[in-house]
Design a protein around this motif. Structure first.
Motif, mmCIF file in Angstrom:
data_model
loop_
_atom_site.group_PDB
_atom_site.id
_atom_site.type_symbol
_atom_site.label_atom_id
_atom_site.label_comp_id
_atom_site.label_asym_id
_atom_site.label_seq_id
_atom_site.Cartn_x
_atom_site.Cartn_y
_atom_site.Cartn_z
ATOM 1 N N GLN A 22 0.734 -1.115 0.133
ATOM 2 C CA GLN A 22 0.030 -0.053 -0.064
ATOM 3 C C GLN A 22 0.887 1.316 -0.062
ATOM 4 O O GLN A 22 1.787 1.344 0.822
ATOM 5 N N LEU A 23 0.670 2.096 -0.998
ATOM 6 C CA LEU A 23 1.191 3.415 -0.922
ATOM 7 C C LEU A 23 0.195 4.406 -0.123
ATOM 8 O O LEU A 23 -0.908 4.767 -0.556
ATOM 9 N N ARG A 24 0.626 4.827 1.014
ATOM 10 C CA ARG A 24 -0.018 5.363 1.879
ATOM 11 C C ARG A 24 -0.617 6.846 1.516
ATOM 12 O O ARG A 24 0.317 7.295 0.616
ATOM 13 N N ASP A 25 -1.684 7.216 1.663
ATOM 14 C CA ASP A 25 -1.884 8.608 1.346
ATOM 15 C C ASP A 25 -0.921 9.580 2.101
ATOM 16 O O ASP A 25 -0.540 9.444 3.246
ATOM 17 N N ASP A 26 -0.749 10.812 1.476
ATOM 18 C CA ASP A 26 0.181 11.692 1.811
ATOM 19 C C ASP A 26 -0.536 12.794 2.460
ATOM 20 O O ASP A 26 -0.768 14.002 2.095
ATOM 21 N N LEU A 27 -1.362 12.644 3.776
ATOM 22 C CA LEU A 27 -2.069 13.523 4.459
ATOM 23 C C LEU A 27 -1.590 13.556 5.851
ATOM 24 O O LEU A 27 -1.128 12.252 6.468
ATOM 25 N N PRO A 28 -1.778 14.428 6.533
ATOM 26 C CA PRO A 28 -1.339 14.632 7.853
ATOM 27 C C PRO A 28 -1.752 13.635 8.937
ATOM 28 O O PRO A 28 -1.153 13.408 9.836
ATOM 29 N N HIS A 29 -2.896 13.305 8.887
ATOM 30 C CA HIS A 29 -3.574 12.471 9.739
ATOM 31 C C HIS A 29 -3.350 11.037 9.614
ATOM 32 O O HIS A 29 -3.978 10.179 10.516
ATOM 33 N N VAL A 30 -2.445 10.638 8.342
ATOM 34 C CA VAL A 30 -2.528 9.288 8.068
ATOM 35 C C VAL A 30 -1.040 8.875 8.726
ATOM 36 O O VAL A 30 -0.097 9.431 8.646
ATOM 37 N N GLY B 213 2.558 9.028 2.748
ATOM 38 C CA GLY B 213 3.352 8.800 1.520
ATOM 39 C C GLY B 213 4.527 7.533 1.446
ATOM 40 O O GLY B 213 5.138 7.609 0.614
ATOM 41 N N LYS B 214 4.315 6.907 2.508
ATOM 42 C CA LYS B 214 5.303 5.838 2.392
ATOM 43 C C LYS B 214 4.465 4.638 1.955
ATOM 44 O O LYS B 214 3.524 4.276 1.753
ATOM 45 N N ILE B 215 5.472 3.540 1.600
ATOM 46 C CA ILE B 215 5.095 2.147 1.147
ATOM 47 C C ILE B 215 4.861 1.454 2.467
ATOM 48 O O ILE B 215 6.045 1.269 3.080
ATOM 49 N N SER B 216 3.702 0.850 2.674
ATOM 50 C CA SER B 216 3.590 -0.144 3.730
ATOM 51 C C SER B 216 2.621 -1.273 3.558
ATOM 52 O O SER B 216 2.501 -1.853 2.113
ATOM 53 N N LEU B 217 2.175 -2.016 4.430
ATOM 54 C CA LEU B 217 1.484 -2.984 4.311
ATOM 55 C C LEU B 217 0.167 -2.826 4.592
ATOM 56 O O LEU B 217 -0.228 -1.929 5.224
ATOM 57 N N ILE C 133 -4.304 -9.793 -8.541
ATOM 58 C CA ILE C 133 -4.038 -8.556 -8.628
ATOM 59 C C ILE C 133 -5.402 -7.727 -9.305
ATOM 60 O O ILE C 133 -5.999 -6.878 -8.875
ATOM 61 N N ASP C 134 -6.026 -8.680 -10.404
ATOM 62 C CA ASP C 134 -7.211 -7.868 -11.069
ATOM 63 C C ASP C 134 -8.385 -7.996 -10.266
ATOM 64 O O ASP C 134 -9.430 -7.135 -10.783
ATOM 65 N N ARG C 135 -8.559 -8.590 -8.929
ATOM 66 C CA ARG C 135 -9.720 -8.639 -8.272
ATOM 67 C C ARG C 135 -9.733 -7.505 -7.004
ATOM 68 O O ARG C 135 -10.630 -7.466 -6.477
ATOM 69 N N LEU C 136 -8.725 -6.837 -7.085
ATOM 70 C CA LEU C 136 -8.436 -5.997 -5.829
ATOM 71 C C LEU C 136 -9.080 -4.706 -6.360
ATOM 72 O O LEU C 136 -9.128 -4.077 -7.495
ATOM 73 N N THR D 7 -9.093 0.527 -1.209
ATOM 74 C CA THR D 7 -9.818 1.356 -0.625
ATOM 75 C C THR D 7 -9.255 2.722 0.046
ATOM 76 O O THR D 7 -9.786 3.767 0.407
ATOM 77 N N GLU D 8 -7.947 2.389 0.506
ATOM 78 C CA GLU D 8 -7.109 3.518 1.221
ATOM 79 C C GLU D 8 -5.778 3.325 0.295
ATOM 80 O O GLU D 8 -5.164 2.443 0.310
ATOM 81 N N GLY D 9 -5.253 4.566 0.147
ATOM 82 C CA GLY D 9 -4.208 4.629 -0.376
ATOM 83 C C GLY D 9 -4.186 4.196 -1.973
ATOM 84 O O GLY D 9 -5.084 4.093 -2.646
ATOM 85 N N ARG D 10 -2.853 3.579 -2.458
ATOM 86 C CA ARG D 10 -2.931 3.128 -3.847
ATOM 87 C C ARG D 10 -2.247 1.852 -3.722
ATOM 88 O O ARG D 10 -1.307 1.626 -2.810
ATOM 89 N N LEU D 11 -2.588 0.835 -4.429
ATOM 90 C CA LEU D 11 -1.716 -0.298 -4.832
ATOM 91 C C LEU D 11 -0.434 -0.050 -5.381
ATOM 92 O O LEU D 11 -0.250 0.568 -6.329
ATOM 93 N N GLU D 12 0.392 -0.453 -4.606
ATOM 94 C CA GLU D 12 2.128 -0.567 -5.176
ATOM 95 C C GLU D 12 2.406 -1.969 -5.142
ATOM 96 O O GLU D 12 2.450 -2.895 -4.179
ATOM 97 N N ILE D 13 2.783 -2.488 -6.659
ATOM 98 C CA ILE D 13 3.037 -3.789 -6.930
ATOM 99 C C ILE D 13 4.571 -3.476 -7.179
ATOM 100 O O ILE D 13 5.337 -2.643 -7.820
#
Length: 144
Positions: free
Chosen positions: A23-31, A35-39, A101-104, A107-113
């Motif tokens: 998961q590429l995390r949203d780059d928002l102050p409350h998150v 902006g980091k890549i996480s699980l 992958i094609d079934r995902l 809902t939060e952030g973006r998929l990072e493959i």
């Protein structure tokens, strides 16, 4: 908020073609870890087990249901919670393979493959939970 215990889970997901789904995390102050890549993963709710938590969180965050039998625990963590001064984090890290992958529907952030061979390239962009899980993963996997 200072102090307190946070309990949660995260999962390293491996696609049907062997790539890591992160998961590429949203780059928002409350998150946390903006902006980091996480699980994918999150906090335990009520009396749910860590396994019940990871199943629920992954389903909520990727829009695809993986039953409990698809998850194997690869690590545990108990230590400082870097997002909360004086806080403690207790968590478990899981691994699930053969995720299509094609079934995902993230809902939060973006998929990072990420190809396994590209882990070093993204190391400076990883959130701490992802660093921890990837270190475990790399020790478990045969080298290519």
């Amino acid at each position: 908020m200072t102090g307190g215990l946070r309990e949660g889970t995260s999962a390293l997901l491996v696609s049907t073609d062997g790539r890591l789904l992160m998961q590429l995390r949203d780059d928002l102050p409350h998150v946390s870890d903006p902006g980091k890549i996480s699980l994918f993963g999150g906090r335990r709710e009520g009396s749910e087990t860590f396994l019940e938590c990871v199943v629920r969180e992954i389903h909520e965050e990727i829009g695809y249901y993986l039953p409990p039998a698809r998850f194997g625990r690869i690590g545990r963590y108990l230590g400082p919670y870097h997002s909360t001064p004086g806080g403690t984090l207790r968590g478990q890290v899981f691994l699930a393979r053969e995720v299509p992958i094609d079934r995902l529907k993230v809902t939060e952030g973006r998929l990072e493959i990420v190809a396994v061979d590209d882990i070093e390239r993204i190391s400076g962009r990883l959130a701490r939970p992802a660093e921890y899980a990837l270190a475990i993963f790399r020790k478990r996997e045969p080298t290519t």
